[in-house]
Design an enzyme around this catalytic site. Structure first.
Site, PDB file in Angstrom:
ATOM      1  N   SER A  33      19.972 -40.636  15.418  1.00 32.79           N
ATOM      2  CA  SER A  33      21.125 -41.125  15.875  1.00 32.79           C
ATOM      3  C   SER A  33      21.419 -41.948  14.273  1.00 32.79           C
ATOM      4  CB  SER A  33      20.243 -42.485  17.067  1.00 32.79           C
ATOM      5  OG  SER A  33      21.432 -43.185  17.366  1.00 32.79           O
ATOM      6  N   ASP A  38      23.362 -36.386  26.278  1.00 29.88           N
ATOM      7  CA  ASP A  38      23.217 -37.764  26.042  1.00 29.88           C
ATOM      8  C   ASP A  38      23.525 -38.817  26.484  1.00 29.88           C
ATOM      9  OD1 ASP A  38      22.354 -38.463  22.902  1.00 29.88           O
ATOM     10  OD2 ASP A  38      24.380 -39.934  23.089  1.00 29.88           O
ATOM     11  N   HIS A  67      20.148 -40.325  25.807  1.00 26.71           N
ATOM     12  CA  HIS A  67      20.017 -40.851  24.457  1.00 26.71           C
ATOM     13  C   HIS A  67      18.899 -40.989  24.549  1.00 26.71           C
ATOM     14  CE1 HIS A  67      22.118 -41.290  20.103  1.00 26.71           C
ATOM     15  NE2 HIS A  67      21.930 -42.960  20.204  1.00 26.71           N
TER      16      HIS A  67
END
Length: 306
Positions: free
Chosen positions: A116, A232, A287
């Site tokens: 990320s 995601d 995610h």
């Protein structure tokens, strides 16, 4: 005349001497070196994302050692949890110090696996480190081309929704928050290029004095692996994890049609032409589950950690 009497002279038996040529000596050295390392896997450095810390990456570390026993895995403990919201230009030098210290002790090279926001931290570290020995850069669901969308990470900010976030992000106050460092509003391009002090220079979208050196530094990597997927739920558009992004109509423009690719501003086109960009798309992954999903690890990560 009679022949001379037979004698039994002592004969010394000697084994023939071995003659070692240069190839044989080299082979022996290679075998000795191999025997000194039980596994031969390069160390793996993991960099966490926003509102994360080392604790969230125990599963990933476990996956690595399950399939590659003995691999040295170092999860960097810096700017954990809420501290991860500090400006990225504050974070990058500190991460760089730690990563460079690890690399110095590992001349054979290392892999970096960055999740990320951590993918952007690693991008900047790779660009600003002139002597790094990173072999493979694995970007795990990172907003490499920016973020433009409402997520749970932004809901705590009253009124900070997709259409108005630029008012907050593209000024001195907003640039004190890490997520504003990669907020990329396609409807306010000029404001983005002027007010965002992190992503435009890192991706070479604006001219600056370090552009050439940062490009050369980035191209020291041997491989880049880009991982992301359509489910995601945070990275928006999700193709940003593959350097794709919205145009002004919010249609996604894929990596090879982006200006920073066509102009090869930070070396992405060169890396791709070398055959050293690998893209992995994985559906059905939220995610926060990328780093704990064994299928993602097997399909997208494992084969690069050698």
């Amino acid at each position: 005349a009679d022949p001379p009497p037979a004698t039994c002279d002592r004969v010394e038996m000697r084994a023939p001497r071995a003659s070692w040529g240069a190839p044989a000596v080299l082979l022996l050295l290679l075998l000795l070196l191999a025997s000194g390392s039980a596994h031969g896997y390069k160390p793996v450095i993991i960099v966490h994302g926003i509102l994360d810390g080392p604790e969230q990456f125990k599963h990933l570390s476990g996956f690595i050692n399950e399939v590659h026993p003995g691999t040295e895995v170092q999860i960097i403990s810096l700017f954990n949890n809420c501290k991860s919201m500090k400006p990225l230009w504050i974070q990058v030098p500190e991460f760089r110090k730690v990563i460079e210290k690890i690399m110095t002790a590992r001349p054979e090279g290392v892999h970096v696996l960055c999740f990320s926001q951590g993918g952007l931290v690693c991008r900047a570290v790779l660009s600003t480190s002139p002597n790094h020995n990173v072999h493979t850069f694995i970007s795990l669901s990172s907003p490499l081309a920016g973020q433009y969308g409402d997520t749970d990470y932004l809901n705590w900010l009253p009124g900070c929704v997709k259409k108005t976030a630029f008012l907050f992000c593209y000024n001195k106050v907003g640039q004190h928050f890490s997520f504003c460092d990669y907020w990329n509003d396609p409807h306010h391009r000029a404001c983005y290029l002027k007010g965002n002090t992190f992503l435009p220079p890192i991706n070479g979208e604006i001219p600056h004095q370090h552009l050439k050196d940062w490009r050369e530094n980035f191209l020291r990597i041997k491989k880049m692996v880009l991982i992301g997927g359509p489910d995601d739920g945070v990275i928006t558009p999700w193709q940003s994890s593959h350097f794709g992004f919205y145009d002004s109509n919010e249609d996604v423009v894929e990596m090879r049609n982006q200006a920073f690719y066509k102009n090869d501003t930070f070396g992405l086109k060169t890396l791709d032409a070398r055959g050293d960009v690998s893209v992995c798309v994985q559906s059905g992954v939220k995610h926060t589950n990328w780093h704990s999903n064994f299928t993602v690890f097997k399909n997208c990560i494992e084969k690069w950690l050698i």
